[in-house]
Write an enzyme that holds these catalytic residues in place. Sequence first.
Site, mmCIF file in Angstrom:
data_model
loop_
_atom_site.group_PDB
_atom_site.id
_atom_site.type_symbol
_atom_site.label_atom_id
_atom_site.label_comp_id
_atom_site.label_asym_id
_atom_site.label_seq_id
_atom_site.Cartn_x
_atom_site.Cartn_y
_atom_site.Cartn_z
ATOM 1 N NE ARG A 25 -8.478 -28.232 43.948
ATOM 2 C CZ ARG A 25 -8.772 -28.150 42.657
ATOM 3 N NH1 ARG A 25 -8.138 -27.292 41.901
ATOM 4 N NH2 ARG A 25 -9.673 -28.920 42.133
ATOM 5 N NE ARG A 60 -4.336 -25.689 37.992
ATOM 6 C CZ ARG A 60 -5.506 -25.788 37.364
ATOM 7 N NH1 ARG A 60 -5.546 -26.025 36.083
ATOM 8 N NH2 ARG A 60 -6.628 -25.626 38.032
ATOM 9 N NE ARG A 82 0.387 -30.333 36.643
ATOM 10 C CZ ARG A 82 0.320 -30.633 35.360
ATOM 11 N NH1 ARG A 82 1.261 -31.356 34.810
ATOM 12 N NH2 ARG A 82 -0.672 -30.217 34.619
ATOM 13 C CG ASP A 106 -8.826 -34.638 41.925
ATOM 14 O OD1 ASP A 106 -8.510 -33.441 41.840
ATOM 15 O OD2 ASP A 106 -9.919 -35.078 41.521
ATOM 16 C CE1 TYR A 148 -16.019 -32.337 37.742
ATOM 17 C CE2 TYR A 148 -16.890 -32.634 39.960
ATOM 18 C CZ TYR A 148 -16.345 -31.826 38.981
ATOM 19 O OH TYR A 148 -16.116 -30.503 39.246
#
Length: 345
Positions: free
Chosen positions: A27, A31, A40, A76, A151
């Site tokens: 990662r 963010r 973003r 992703d 998921y």
Amino acid sequence: MSPMSETLFAKACRGVPVDSVPVWLMRQAGRYMPEYQRLRDKGDFLTICQDPALASQATLEAVEYLGVDAAIIFSDIMLPAAAMGLNLEFSPGPRIEPAVQSDAAVRSLKTIDPERDLGFVLEAIRRTRSALPTDKSLIGFVGAPLTLSGYMVEGAPTPLWLRLKGMLSATPDRAHAMLARVADAVAAHAAAQVKAGCDAIQLFDTTAGDLAEEHLIEFAFRYARDVIEQLKPLGVPIIYFARRIGAHLDLAADLGADVLGLDWTVSVANARRIVGDRVALMGNLDPAVLLTDEQTIESEVIRILGEADGMNGFVFNLGHGVLPATPPAHARHLVEVVHAHGRRP
Ligand code: CP3
């Protein structure tokens, strides 16, 4: 790539002698980075993933800022689920509606064609590879079959994985049918990423360590091994990352991967004692340490490098992804101190 021109990262993955320890962060383009926050502002997460110019920019900005030895393509693990015909959204975690909860839903999962269905990822890889310095590797990735299926069955992130576990214990035939389809899809996507220019593939099996041991072996490891076997002929290093599998490292070392990614719940020294020289190791700083201060980060790096016992066969990383609250300067400091201390004098 000929062995002569292999990157430091690739050498470490293969366990061949190196002069310094390579480092990258799971990662790393997330963010916590102001550069990513600015992207973003222009679009939501899926929009960035589906725009090769933006995805490539996010990938490269992280490498430039941090000074890491490898890039990981901005994408992703959930994208192949959409390619298999499911409705996928992010808010910010993935949402699948309806989730896969019947034999019929498993049967209607589509076979994917990576160029047709995920061509934007492949184009982002081509652009990134041509812009990335040749001494840095570009890592492609997929979710391992168990984790991606989890998921797809749950429809959203969950702490307990009750529907997934229900499927494994109550309807094992459905589970096997689903895992086989998902394995084919992620193997095809990973192979296409290598053909588009990735120098390594990481399988994220984040959820595997939450399973009972017999389920871990029957449903997680079995299908991870299937994917790895399909990728082996492509010749790039393969990294298998799972969390909380300290008790199962002996089996994990025989999945066929070149590298085992560790979380912080097992020490690198203990892991090395268990796996011997069968695989290289990657890890395993607790991402929480990046929230502390530069001195603490440095002493933790020195401790982990000491456990790695020499430089060969070791890739420095976190034990899971960078947390959103991480000060970017701390992440960069981590990379600096790994490079400073993980070097042959
Ligand atoms: O920099 C990189 O590491 C490359 C990009 C990357 C992302 N996700 C981007 C992302 C990678 C390698 C992943 C892997 C991933 N995605 C995993 C496996 C590793 C792990 O963390 O367990 C999983 C389970 C997912 C699924 C997923 N995607 C979740 C659970 C979430 C939401 C919560 C979270 O952890 O952020 C996402 C969203 C996501 N994936 C974001 C990013 C940058 C945040 C999206 C946003 O901007 O809001």
